[in-house]
Design an enzyme around this catalytic site. Sequence first.
Site, mmCIF file in Angstrom:
data_model
loop_
_atom_site.group_PDB
_atom_site.id
_atom_site.type_symbol
_atom_site.label_atom_id
_atom_site.label_comp_id
_atom_site.label_asym_id
_atom_site.label_seq_id
_atom_site.Cartn_x
_atom_site.Cartn_y
_atom_site.Cartn_z
ATOM 1 N N HIS A 65 48.594 35.522 40.573
ATOM 2 C CA HIS A 65 47.505 35.827 41.660
ATOM 3 C C HIS A 65 47.568 35.020 42.157
ATOM 4 O O HIS A 65 46.622 33.848 42.175
ATOM 5 C CB HIS A 65 47.234 36.841 40.845
ATOM 6 C CG HIS A 65 45.374 36.123 39.274
ATOM 7 N ND1 HIS A 65 45.917 35.841 38.362
ATOM 8 C CD2 HIS A 65 44.504 35.209 39.683
ATOM 9 C CE1 HIS A 65 45.341 35.500 37.968
ATOM 10 N NE2 HIS A 65 44.105 34.468 39.384
ATOM 11 N N CYS A 220 34.032 34.960 32.015
ATOM 12 C CA CYS A 220 34.808 33.360 31.496
ATOM 13 C C CYS A 220 35.372 32.111 32.685
ATOM 14 O O CYS A 220 34.163 33.124 34.406
ATOM 15 C CB CYS A 220 36.345 34.167 30.953
ATOM 16 S SG CYS A 220 36.938 35.234 32.702
#
Length: 708
Positions: A65, A220
């Site tokens: 992405h 994260c």
Amino acid sequence: MSEMITADLVDLDLSADTKEAAARALAERMVSLGRVTDLEGFLADVAAREAQMPTGLDGGIGIPHCRSEHVTEPTLGFGRSAAGIDFGAPDGPADLIFLIAAPAGADDAHLTILSSLARQLMNAEFTSALRSVDDAAGAAALIRGDESPTAAPASPVSEDSAAVSGTASTDAAADSTAPVPGAVGNSSAPAPGATDGAPDGTSDAKGGGRPFRIVAVTSCPTGIAHTYMAAEALENAGRENADIEVVVEPQGSAGFNRLDPAVIAAADGVIFAHDVPVREKDRFAGKPTVDVGVKAGINRPAELIAEVRAKAEPGEVTAAAKGGGTPVERAGEPGEGYGTKLRKWLMTGVSYMVPFVAAGGLLIALGFAIGGYQINEAKSVTEHFDWGQVDSWGALLFQIGAAAFGFLVPVLAGYIAYGMADRPGLVPGFVGGAISITIGAGFLGGLVAGLIAGGVVLGIQRVNIPAPLRGVMPVVVIPLVSSIVVGFLMFVVIGKPIASAQDALTDWLNGLSGTNAILLGVLLGLMMCFDLGGPVNKVAYTFATAGISVAAPSDSAMKIMAAVMAAGMVPPLGMALATTIRKKLFTKAEQENGKAAWVLGASFISEGAIPFAAADPLRVIPASMAGGAVTGALTMAFGSTLRAPHGGIWVTFLIGKPFLYLLAIAVGTAVTAGLVIVLKGMRKTTPEGVAKAPEAPATSQTKEPVAA
């Protein structure tokens, strides 16, 4: 995602055998629909993102992405590979590949796609349906959410992928009551914050009267995929138990929606599943806590729920009372040794200190440039400032920069303590750092003060405090007691010996000459180029900036600063030169990165070489280190000096012997470029074959060096 994916963006027979080829195949579909305007430019952006960190996820999933100026609207492409494609996931190749394209600056759209998709991927029915669907329109409808996944006979693809589809419970796939992908909450569970069966909000850890309530935080490093996958896994695990209620706060890269304070107050336990520090952690103080990495939240949510429930048994001392879960521990891996934690504590302090170094150093450099080298002797601008006098403006900039430099040691000490003990460590850390400056202990004193402050706070936190007093501990008791202890130790016990050691180090540096100085230049050059902005690089850089942070830096300290900055400029400049001389040895993405590397290297931003090192570390890093060592040695041999801690060629006017200094950089750049060209030319892959690749061929196991 109704507008983001259509049947034309789906390839159920993706024949690509590399992640670069897979991205190209899906991107070509986007180009044909007018959603991507420049194929090669878009693929270069995808490659740049891939070089930062692998986009493969456990369970046979790849999610390349990026945000790109070549994208006209948020778009999602999907491909299914029978053979599997390596996207760097620990458990093997991916057979489900999602290419996500978002317009430049469209953070919300980009993250919305990623977070929604990540949640869906935790549903075994969803991934199973994607592996068995036999038409593109059906796959697009599944991904959009227009159709709910239903049990289907396994296709050859799903059978081949069975070994890598274990991130979600297979029991969930068989549960006909499983929620649709992306759904949050459980219609059968009480609303968050409700006091079903317990109007007073009291907790029943054993499940009587009302559900056992858990609040969780997931995060994260990128704040995207794993953050939302862990959230979905915990919520799913909670739904599988009728007497468990789980409410999750995903802390993504675009921010987060805070849990209602009433929900937190009513919770019986807390789960932190994260790889970066939990933001506003104090909201959860005093509750039984399980603190793990984000992958544990994905892979074993039921175990975490059982663990936090056990901790809520009467008599259990909470994690907050024990002082567990410091920022370094939360960001690390289970079982890390003391040496690793110590390095991370120190680097936490350094990372917060570096912006003060850059801002203060450049302001001081501008002050020298405008007012001359005697500007440090000017009166305070509060006593004399003439709007029309150039020297007054030089004095103003110098004095602002000096004020910023005055924070270096306190910030270093304060955030070392923060890395050890979280926010309660800040006050004693800053106090210890300020005392270090007062007694002349300098940089070394700041290091010791930070470690002592963190240790003292951890010791206080391990005392079993009665629940009614826990609220005042972080804001009154801990700052007061720890500051007294740290202040006493720094003023009375260890401050003077450290100050003596600092003086001895300064005298040693001042006495360096000839071979010893050159060898030091070699060592500093190697360190600056080893990890390109990582911990080793920062140790050398901090060593140099500490020497010039005093009011009147010595000649040796300024030589060391010159060697460090010159060596740090070499890696990106060397890569830029190599991509100019031998383009065929580099991909199109690397050639584009090479153009930017000219400016980055000239500005002393070593991280400009990271895309090259991430793609080919075994050739780029040794070549960079060789060039940096040569530059460091030559700079020390020439006797060049530098008064500013940053700026690259833009502060050449502050460099002693500037022509020799630039010569040292040019020689090191040539060494790095020549060596990387030779090493890349020795590869078995032909130059033509390399040139055809659209992106930097980052290896699946390569991790990006930590940047500043």
